[in-house]
Design an enzyme around this catalytic site. Structure first.
Site, mmCIF file in Angstrom:
data_model
loop_
_atom_site.group_PDB
_atom_site.id
_atom_site.type_symbol
_atom_site.label_atom_id
_atom_site.label_comp_id
_atom_site.label_asym_id
_atom_site.label_seq_id
_atom_site.Cartn_x
_atom_site.Cartn_y
_atom_site.Cartn_z
ATOM 1 N N ASP A 180 0.832 -1.198 0.000
ATOM 2 C CA ASP A 180 0.000 0.000 0.000
ATOM 3 C C ASP A 180 0.869 1.251 0.000
ATOM 4 O OD1 ASP A 180 -2.277 -1.609 0.226
ATOM 5 O OD2 ASP A 180 -2.124 -1.634 2.407
ATOM 6 N N ASP A 204 0.518 8.182 8.052
ATOM 7 C CA ASP A 204 0.790 6.784 8.388
ATOM 8 C C ASP A 204 2.105 6.674 9.157
ATOM 9 O OD1 ASP A 204 -1.410 5.367 7.208
ATOM 10 O OD2 ASP A 204 -0.530 5.678 5.238
ATOM 11 N N GLU A 244 1.509 -2.483 10.734
ATOM 12 C CA GLU A 244 1.308 -2.522 9.285
ATOM 13 C C GLU A 244 2.436 -1.809 8.556
ATOM 14 O OE1 GLU A 244 -2.086 -1.421 5.940
ATOM 15 O OE2 GLU A 244 -1.937 -0.226 7.766
ATOM 16 N N GLU A 245 3.029 -0.810 9.198
ATOM 17 C CA GLU A 245 4.049 0.011 8.541
ATOM 18 C C GLU A 245 5.465 -0.506 8.734
ATOM 19 O OE1 GLU A 245 2.774 2.027 6.590
ATOM 20 O OE2 GLU A 245 0.749 2.051 7.434
ATOM 21 N N ASP A 271 -2.674 -1.507 13.322
ATOM 22 C CA ASP A 271 -2.704 -0.661 12.134
ATOM 23 C C ASP A 271 -2.756 0.764 12.663
ATOM 24 O OD1 ASP A 271 -3.242 0.827 9.886
ATOM 25 O OD2 ASP A 271 -4.895 -0.418 9.171
ATOM 26 N N LEU A 276 -2.997 3.766 11.401
ATOM 27 C CA LEU A 276 -3.994 4.704 10.879
ATOM 28 C C LEU A 276 -4.785 4.034 9.765
ATOM 29 C CD1 LEU A 276 -5.000 7.565 11.448
ATOM 30 C CD2 LEU A 276 -3.570 8.361 9.581
ATOM 31 N N ASP A 277 -5.798 3.301 10.159
ATOM 32 C CA ASP A 277 -6.687 2.657 9.193
ATOM 33 C C ASP A 277 -7.501 3.716 8.457
ATOM 34 O OD1 ASP A 277 -8.354 0.300 8.185
ATOM 35 O OD2 ASP A 277 -9.871 1.529 9.183
ATOM 36 N N GLU A 316 -6.231 -6.366 11.711
ATOM 37 C CA GLU A 316 -7.526 -5.924 11.200
ATOM 38 C C GLU A 316 -8.577 -7.007 11.422
ATOM 39 O OE1 GLU A 316 -6.326 -2.761 7.674
ATOM 40 O OE2 GLU A 316 -6.138 -4.911 7.234
#
Length: 350
Positions: free
Chosen positions: A65, A71, A94-95, A115, A117-118, A278
């Site tokens: 992504d 983020d 996630e990052e 996550d 910043l979804d 998630e």
């Protein structure tokens, strides 16, 4: 003097609520760290437009992504807060391409996946975003490793999300229902809202899905969505509501009822949403609120999300969740459906 507009003095802050319900000081420390991170993110989101924080950072994360500036900043807030809490062993973001392992002399008992910043793809147009997280407790005395968090979702001890919308709201479960905490800006504290969230058994007839992927879905999902729009029993069609921020869409589903779907498709055969930070946390929240959370027909059979066992930290899964009225017929159609069957008989079941 009227007390009509005064906050109830008996309401609990997040930390006092955790100590009252769990008696776990380390968990209170962990959530204090998460609370600080979420307040920092909420402030950054509010000031993004005037602080030059909108737009792309020019990189991609492990999942492929595109990464926004917010983020990266949100990730720093969460990682630093949890690392400095002194109660974590393993962090998965996630990052971050690899798990963050705490040093032997500075680790605690919790493994946290998040996550930061979804929904950040929508941040430039001021759509609600959020932070999603799952919490596991380390089971061995061995040095921390990724294996400490690569476990079934049913082994989570807590999960939650913080939504940055018209209010900043932290939604949590510690395994006995779903609680709401609202950030009071005047106090700088998350205050317990008083009532648990329960998914309505006969809530609004709403479905939430990215319908642009219709041609890529399997016949069961196609038939289900078509039946929401054009019911064969003559009932009123469902309304479609899709924000594109999982936090917003799932929050609405838990409050109002209906169904949220992000199924596997021809392009993403394992689904699109990440399991650890998630799928797992949202599944636990929905089940604790009285709903159903399933991966649908996945890897040869219909599977409950919380029974899945991840083999890698960024593994993906399909997601179908919501109230029993709307989810159960889809799962029943999968039970009756054979992959070679072109048109499942779902119309009469929804």
């Amino acid at each position: 003097m009227s007390t009509e507009n005064i906050v109830d003095a008996n309401r609990h802050t997040l930390s006092s609520y955790i100590m009252l319900k769990t008696k776990d000081r380390d968990l209170a420390l962990l959530m204090t760290a998460m609370e600080i991170a979420c307040k920092n993110i909420a402030r950054a989101v509010r000031k993004a437009g005037i602080a030059g924080l909108l737009g792309m950072a020019g990189t991609r994360n492990k999942s492929g992504d595109q990464v926004k500036k917010l983020d990266l900043l949100s990730n720093l807030f969460v990682v630093n807060a949890l690392r400095n809490s002194g109660v974590c062993a393993v962090l998965v973001s996630e990052e971050e391409p690899e798990p963050i392992i705490m040093k032997d002399d500075h680790h605690g008992k919790f493994c946290v996946a998040f996550d930061p910043l979804d929904g950040s793809s929508n941040i430039d147009c001021n759509v609600s975003t959020g932070t999603i997280f799952s919490i596991f407790e380390k089971k061995t005395f061995a040095p921390p490793s990724a294996s400490d968090i690569l476990r079934p979702g049913k082994e989570m001890i807590a999960a939650g999300y913080c939504m940055y919308g018209s209010a900043t709201e932290l939604v949590m479960t510690f395994g006995s229902g779903v609680e709401r905490f609202i950030l009071d800006p005047s106090l700088g504290e998350f205050i317990h809202a008083g009532q648990q969230i329960l998914v309505p058994k006969k809530g609004k007839t709403v479905y939430s899905v990215n319908e642009g992927n219709f041609q890529k879905w399997d016949p069961v999902i196609q038939a289900a969505v078509q039946n929401y729009k054009d019911p064969k029993d003559g009932k009123k069609p469902y309304s479609m509501r899709y924000v594109g921020s999982m936090v917003s869409d799932v929050h609405r589903t838990m409050i109002y009822g209906g169904i949220f779907l992000y199924p596997a498709d021809k392009k993403s055969k394992n689904g699109k949403l990440r399991l650890l930070y998630e799928g797992f946390p949202m599944a636990l929240l929905v089940e604790q609120a009285g709903g159903i959370a399933s991966a649908g027909y996945f890897k040869g059979k219909v599977r409950r999300i919380l029974d899945l066992v991840p083999k890698s930290i960024h593994e993906r899964c399909p997601v179908i969740l919501g109230c029993e009225r709307d989810v159960q017929p889809v799962l029943k159609a999968y039970d009756d459906y054979k992959p070679s069957q072109k048109k499942p008989a779902i119309e009469s079941k929804l």
